[in-house]
Design a protein around this motif. Structure first.
Motif, PDB file in Angstrom:
ATOM      1  N   ASP A  84       0.831  -1.203   0.000  1.00 34.71           N
ATOM      2  CA  ASP A  84       0.000   0.000   0.000  1.00 34.71           C
ATOM      3  C   ASP A  84       0.868   1.257   0.000  1.00 34.71           C
ATOM      4  O   ASP A  84       0.760   2.136   0.859  1.00 34.71           O
ATOM      5  N   VAL A  85       1.732   1.343  -0.990  1.00 30.84           N
ATOM      6  CA  VAL A  85       2.623   2.490  -1.156  1.00 30.84           C
ATOM      7  C   VAL A  85       2.213   3.210  -2.438  1.00 30.84           C
ATOM      8  O   VAL A  85       2.005   2.580  -3.479  1.00 30.84           O
ATOM      9  N   LEU A  86       2.091   4.528  -2.371  1.00 29.42           N
ATOM     10  CA  LEU A  86       1.702   5.325  -3.522  1.00 29.42           C
ATOM     11  C   LEU A  86       2.939   5.706  -4.339  1.00 29.42           C
ATOM     12  O   LEU A  86       4.059   5.765  -3.820  1.00 29.42           O
ATOM     13  N   LEU A  87       2.709   5.980  -5.632  1.00 30.10           N
ATOM     14  CA  LEU A  87       3.762   6.434  -6.538  1.00 30.10           C
ATOM     15  C   LEU A  87       3.361   7.789  -7.106  1.00 30.10           C
ATOM     16  O   LEU A  87       2.178   8.033  -7.362  1.00 30.10           O
ATOM     17  N   ALA A  88       4.354   8.658  -7.297  1.00 24.34           N
ATOM     18  CA  ALA A  88       4.048  10.001  -7.803  1.00 24.34           C
ATOM     19  C   ALA A  88       5.163  10.479  -8.707  1.00 24.34           C
ATOM     20  O   ALA A  88       6.351  10.215  -8.459  1.00 24.34           O
TER      21      ALA A  88
END
Length: 694
Positions: free
Chosen positions: A115-119
């Motif tokens: 549950d890690v976001l990427l940007a």
């Protein structure tokens, strides 16, 4: 306003901003691109992360993104994701993370399950969302394709530039590139002379190793310009074997521009990471080969001969190469090929002399099977020497004159190198003196340091001056008119030179290899003869026949008595029997010897038995015992005896010798021993009247 994809638990974790540039050149020159990537820290802060929980990973600058291997900051990022410490992974372009699609899929998968976001600089991605995951997958495939296109375009551009002879990845010592597309010799004459010396000296040595040992003994220094330094920053280093080998083999010294001597091959290590390795490829696989491209140090024909010599000296198992000249007494080692199986024959050295054996074909048949052929080499080598002398003898005078001219050139060249070093030391001393004198007297500490540097420079000048003076005093290789006349006289009688006790066996081997291309060996079983078919370098063929086995002879009674009288001084009856049998000497009855036979024969002719006390009181020593007392090797003692420096009782060649302990203290012997310990392998008497042949 917080982005709807960002949840409170994301903000409680750390946001990692990854920064990477692909090459050191981009790190040095593209500073604006680096600032643009660093601005992602501010962008992440606008998304809601406090500055205390934003970490910038900038340790992988100058590293390619084609693989994750060798990037410690990227590995730190993966560990943080696996440990559940990351809430966001950001980069100005997500291709900065990794460009390999398989590695990219692994990153997306880890972020999905943790549950890690990427940007990136445009939008936020949630790998757990199917649509975002599809977009990320398309980006990964596109990033890999983009990298392939970029690399392909760069390689095509480099190849086009190389085909014009304008692409330089690195120049060997002695060449510089002051303009982008122009290769030229280094303008420093000292650098040019040093390179010319190495390349010219290799023509008179049988192998690169012999050349390396010669340069090391001379204290030779090789000029290099470290990568990234200006061409004026020449450094003088002690050459290694690898540097000398690379210098001899490099085609640039023949004025040839090449590209593609080494090619890259991608492999996987034990962890499955991609690795790029380089290996040399054959000449026919080189991409570019442009002759007469720039000014050369040696002709192309000389470089071709050097390459053939290096290839012939390669001792590769199973290869049909001659190999380097060895230290054995065999003249034909490396030249003999078996007529039956095609393998090279090996030279072995039992007490009876050199013996040639073909055991290579045994591996292709049955293990333990009989060898193809084997024969004694003494008779055949004598016959071969006669054939060689018939060929060489007419050119002896001309060879002697050329040798004298070469010696004079080599002497002048060696002296010029010493003068160059002296001049460089004087220039350094002048700079040190000028800096000391120009420094204000109030800077006491600085003047003390500069004074120490000046003193060091003065000591260096004195050292170089003493080297030049010592070299001028020796005058080791310039023949006087009388010596030149004697050298020409000896050149008229090559046979005398060949049979001279000081004649170097390695030089004989080199001469044989120059004149003979290959020798095919076979055995005539019916006549018990070895048959050699010689292929000369000029294309002619000759057949020689000689005894295959050692003839077991019986010595006359007087010679046998004298031989036993010498051997009993240092050996027992059993040891004497072993020595006689190995030498092929039969007893008077024609049988082999035993300890009892030696004892009975010795008693019959009135020869005393071996006595340890008498041996000690008389000072009789064996070759090994003399070597131990002189602190040198037994082979060095053998050379001292062969050259006539150390007296010894030596009944026959190959039999033990008897040396008197008192003779070890002779002044000539002690000088030769000191010379050996100083690194000279061939002791010579210090007699000014003697002409040194080699």
């Amino acid at each position: 306003m917080t982005h709807p994809t960002i949840k409170p638990h994301h903000l409680q974790l750390t946001a990692y901003v990854y920064l990477r540039q692909s090459s050191p050149g981009q790190v040095r020159n593209n500073r604006e691109g680096q600032r643009r990537q660093q601005s992602m820290v501010e962008h992440v802060a606008t998304l809601g992360w406090p500055s205390a929980r934003i970490i910038l990973l900038a340790g992988d600058t100058g590293q390619s993104g084609s693989t994750q291997h060798g990037r410690p900051e990227f590995q730190t990022l993966l560990e943080a994701i696996l440990a559940g410490q990351a809430g966001l992974v950001a980069a100005r372009e997500l291709s900065r993370l990794v460009r390999d699609n398989q590695d990219w899929a692994q990153v997306v998968r880890l972020c999905r399950f943790r549950d890690v976001l990427l940007a990136d600089g445009h939008r936020l991605y949630n790998p757990a969302d199917a649509q975002d995951r599809m977009v990320l997958g398309i980006q990964g495939a596109f990033n890999e394709f983009e990298l392939s296109v970029i690399l392909e375009r760069m390689q095509e551009s480099l190849q086009q530039k190389a085909e014009r002879g304008e692409q330089y990845d690195g120049l060997p010592p002695g060449y510089i590139c002051r303009q982008a597309t122009l290769c030229e010799k280094h303008p420093d004459p000292r650098v040019q002379r040093a390179i010319e010396k190495v390349l010219q000296d290799f023509e008179r040595f049988a192998s690169v190793r012999q050349l390396y040992l010669h340069l090391e003994a001379e204290g030779f220094q090789l000029p290099i310009v470290p990568k990234g330094h200006d061409w004026r920053d020449v450094q003088w280093v002690v050459p290694s074997y690898a540097r000398i080998m690379a210098l001899v083999r490099h085609p640039a010294y023949a004025g040839i521009y090449v590209r593609g001597r080494r090619k890259a091959f991608a492999t996987l290590d034990e962890h499955g990471h991609k690795q790029t390795k380089y290996r040399c490829v054959p000449r026919e696989e080189w991409d570019v080969f442009l002759e007469h491209h720039h000014e050369a140090y040696i002709p192309q024909e000389t470089w071709e001969r050097n390459m053939e010599k290096v290839a012939a000296n390669a001792n590769v198992r199973g290869a049909l190469t001659k190999g380097a000249v060895g230290r054995g007494e065999s003249l034909m080692a490396g030249l003999l090929r078996c007529h039956r199986c095609g393998h090279r024959l090996q030279a072995r050295y039992p007490a009876s002399g050199v013996r040639y054996v073909c055991s290579g074909g045994e591996r292709q048949r049955v293990r333990g099977a009989a060898k193809c052929l084997a024969f004694q080499g003494a008779d055949l080598e004598d016959l071969l020497a006669e054939e060689l002398l018939e060929v060489v003898d007419p050119a002896g005078v001309e060879a002697a004159q050329r040798a004298a001219e070469r010696l004079a050139r080599q002497h002048q060249q060696q002296r010029q190198l010493l003068v160059d070093r002296l001049q460089a030391a004087r220039e350094a001393e002048a700079r040190a003196a000028r800096e000391y004198k120009q420094t204000d007297v109030t800077y006491t500490a600085v003047r003390q340091t500069l004074a120490a540097e000046w003193e060091t420079a003065l000591a260096r000048v004195a050292e170089e001056e003493s080297r030049v003076a010592a070299f001028d005093e020796r005058q080791p290789v310039v023949p006087t008119p009388a010596q030149l006349e004697q050298l020409v006289h000896l050149g008229a009688n090559v046979r005398r030179l060949w049979q001279h006790p000081r004649a170097s066996n390695s030089l004989k081997q080199q001469l044989v290899r120059v004149l003979i291309k290959e020798i095919v060996a076979d055995v005539d079983e019916e006549r018990d003869e070895a048959v050699l078919r010689i292929q000369w370098s000029g294309g002619h063929h000759t057949e020689l026949r000689g005894r295959r086995t050692l003839r077991r002879d019986k010595l006359p009674a007087g010679e046998l008595r004298s031989l036993l009288e010498t051997l009993r001084k240092v050996q027992t009856d059993s040891a004497i029997a072993t020595v006689l049998n190995r030498a092929g000497i039969r007893s008077p009855s024609g049988a082999t010897w035993t300890g009892g036979h030696v004892q009975r024969y010795r008693q019959r002719v009135g020869i005393s038995a071996y006595n340890a006390c008498l041996k000690s009181n008389s000072g009789w020593l064996t070759q090994s015992e003399a070597a131990t007392r002189l602190e040198i090797s037994p082979m060095s003692v053998h050379r001292l005896v062969s050259s006539g420096i150390l007296p010894a009782e030596r009944p026959q060649r190959g039999l033990p010798m008897v040396i008197l302990a008192a003779d070890l203290d002779l002044a000539e012997v002690q000088r030769a021993v000191l010379s050996l310990k100083a690194g000279h392998t061939r002791p010579l008497p210090d007699d000014p009247r003697q002409l040194k042949l080699f």
